[in-house]
Design an enzyme around this catalytic site. Structure first.
Site, short mmCIF file in Angstrom:
data_model
loop_
_atom_site.label_atom_id
_atom_site.label_comp_id
_atom_site.label_asym_id
_atom_site.label_seq_id
_atom_site.Cartn_x
_atom_site.Cartn_y
_atom_site.Cartn_z
N GLU A 183 82.51 71.91 140.60
CA GLU A 183 82.91 71.69 139.21
C GLU A 183 81.74 71.17 138.36
O GLU A 183 81.50 69.97 138.33
CB GLU A 183 84.09 70.70 139.15
CG GLU A 183 84.59 70.43 137.73
CD GLU A 183 85.74 69.43 137.66
OE1 GLU A 183 86.11 68.86 138.71
OE2 GLU A 183 86.26 69.21 136.57
N LYS A 225 84.96 75.73 139.57
CA LYS A 225 85.86 75.10 138.59
C LYS A 225 85.05 74.79 137.33
O LYS A 225 84.48 73.71 137.20
CB LYS A 225 86.48 73.83 139.18
CG LYS A 225 87.36 73.07 138.20
CD LYS A 225 88.22 72.02 138.88
CE LYS A 225 88.95 71.19 137.84
NZ LYS A 225 89.99 70.32 138.41
C1 5MM Z 1 91.99 64.54 137.24
O1 5MM Z 1 90.73 64.03 136.83
C2 5MM Z 1 89.67 64.28 137.74
C3 5MM Z 1 88.99 63.04 138.21
O2 5MM Z 1 88.49 62.30 137.16
P1 5MM Z 1 87.75 60.87 137.42
O3 5MM Z 1 87.11 60.93 138.77
O4 5MM Z 1 86.77 60.81 136.29
O5 5MM Z 1 88.79 59.83 137.35
C4 5MM Z 1 88.69 65.26 137.08
O6 5MM Z 1 87.61 65.57 137.89
C5 5MM Z 1 89.46 66.52 136.83
O7 5MM Z 1 89.77 67.14 138.06
C6 5MM Z 1 88.68 67.49 136.00
O8 5MM Z 1 87.94 66.85 135.00
C7 5MM Z 1 89.64 68.46 135.36
O9 5MM Z 1 90.62 67.74 134.68
P2 5MM Z 1 91.03 68.20 133.23
O10 5MM Z 1 91.97 67.13 132.75
O11 5MM Z 1 89.76 68.27 132.44
O12 5MM Z 1 91.68 69.55 133.44
#
Ligand code: 5MM
Length: 342
Positions: A183, A225
């Site tokens: 990602e 991703k």
């Molecule tokens: C769910 O949030 C994931 C973990 O975030 P932190 O480690 O910063 O707490 C994050 O990696 C998430 O999987 C991705 O950003 C995709 O989430 P969104 O909300 O952008 O679809």
């Protein structure tokens, strides 16, 4: 050439295909303890380990979730927790027809020598952690690099450092029999136009796939991703979904090598209906890889607000999540098979 033995390689390919096939996406429920606690507090829920567990149990036990979701990404805390009925989360997910996933990065830190850019950490001890996660039932893993668009960013050095870490993580995953979800997130923060997001995303993906090639990562056992290519959230530019879809697929098409198992987009702070509209528009374009969703906030935020920690609102919150999952799954194209089968 794959670096893992044949049986492991076949299993990796099968798991990667399963993650992106059959009109299903991936649910990102892997917020770190700090992020999850902040989101729970904002929704009026006391941010304890039990509160985080109850919330994740609500998500994964949503009736028929497996019809639109192939796997769920958890964080370390949740992977080790149990549902109220005593089943460990990984086993419960398997029982529910969902692949268990685990976020294995340990967050970001300032990258010295840059103007406030970030690099993601977590490589120290990673092989041992992956072996334990596999033992606990994880079938895939996720690592997120955070790339910010600014006047002089992203810099080549920050892109190279993050790509190098993603490649080392991905090859360690495959050596452990776990599918890596890579990602590289170019954030929406800022007032930049879509074209700037397109060039930053191109640069980030180019650095990433160069590093994956150098690390001999098996792309058929890998899911990307990425962010969608959109204007910054502070930009006055308004782009219809067809323009976002065209720009996103053009960037991916210019950079992605053959053979990747699939692409599962993050939502990045887009409103749920916007993220779905963009995903739908992309399905109108022919691509050599299945395109699906791996949303976090665009799937779960409305459900969290509905729940607010009240046991008598669990069913309503699950119905809210199920509606968003169905809506995203409904826009996915039928073919989930990767083109390269040799
Ligand atoms: C769910 O949030 C994931 C973990 O975030 P932190 O480690 O910063 O707490 C994050 O990696 C998430 O999987 C991705 O950003 C995709 O989430 P969104 O909300 O952008 O679809």
């Amino acid at each position: 050439m794959p670096i893992a033995p044949d049986a492991t390689t076949a299993a990796l390919h099968a798991t990667a295909r399963e993650l992106v096939a059959d009109r299903r996406g991936i649910l990102a429920a892997d917020e770190s303890i700090a992020t999850m606690s902040a989101r729970l507090e904002k929704a009026g829920v006391t941010p304890t380990g039990t509160g985080r567990r109850d919330y994740r149990e609500l998500l994964v036990t949503t009736p028929d979730l497996h019809e639109g979701v192939s796997g769920v990404i958890l964080c370390d805390e949740t992977l080790r927790q149990r549902l109220a009925d005593g089943r460990p989360f990984p086993r419960a997910l398997r029982d529910l027809g969902l692949l268990p996933g685990i976020k294995v990065d340990t967050g970001t830190t300032h990258l010295p020598g840059t103007a406030g850019e970030l690099v993601t950490e977590g490589l120290d001890g990673l092989p041992a952690r992956l072996a334990e996660y596999a033992e606990l039932g994880a079938r895939f893993a996720k690592w997120r690099a955070v790339i910010r668009i600014g006047e002089a960013t992203p810099s080549p050095w920050a892109l190279a450092a993050n790509a190098h870490a993603l490649a080392r993580y991905a090859s360690a995953c495959q050596a452990a029999g776990i599918v890596p979800v890579v990602e590289p997130e170019v954030l929406m923060d800022g007032a930049h136009p879509l074209s700037r997001c397109a060039s930053a995303t191109t640069d980030a993906l180019t650095a990433l796939f160069d590093a994956l090639r150098d690390a001999r990562v098996d792309l058929r056992g890998t899911v990307l991703k990425p962010n969608m290519v959109v204007p910054g959230d502070g930009s006055p530019q308004r782009c219809p979904p067809a323009a976002v879809a065209r720009a996103t697929v053009d960037v991916l098409g210019a950079v992605l090598p053959d053979g990747l198992a699939g692409v599962a987009f993050l939502s990045g702070g887009q409103a749920p209906e916007t993220a779905t509209a963009h995903l739908a528009a992309m399905q109108e374009i022919d691509t050599p890889w299945p395109l699906t969703f791996s949303f976090g906030r665009a799937l779960v935020s409305p459900a969290l607000l509905e729940w607010r920690g009240a046991p008598d609102r669990v069913a309503a919150a699950q119905a809210t999540l199920a509606r968003l999952v169905r809506r995203n799954a409904a826009v996915l194209r039928g073919s989930g098979a990767p083109l390269q089968t040799a």
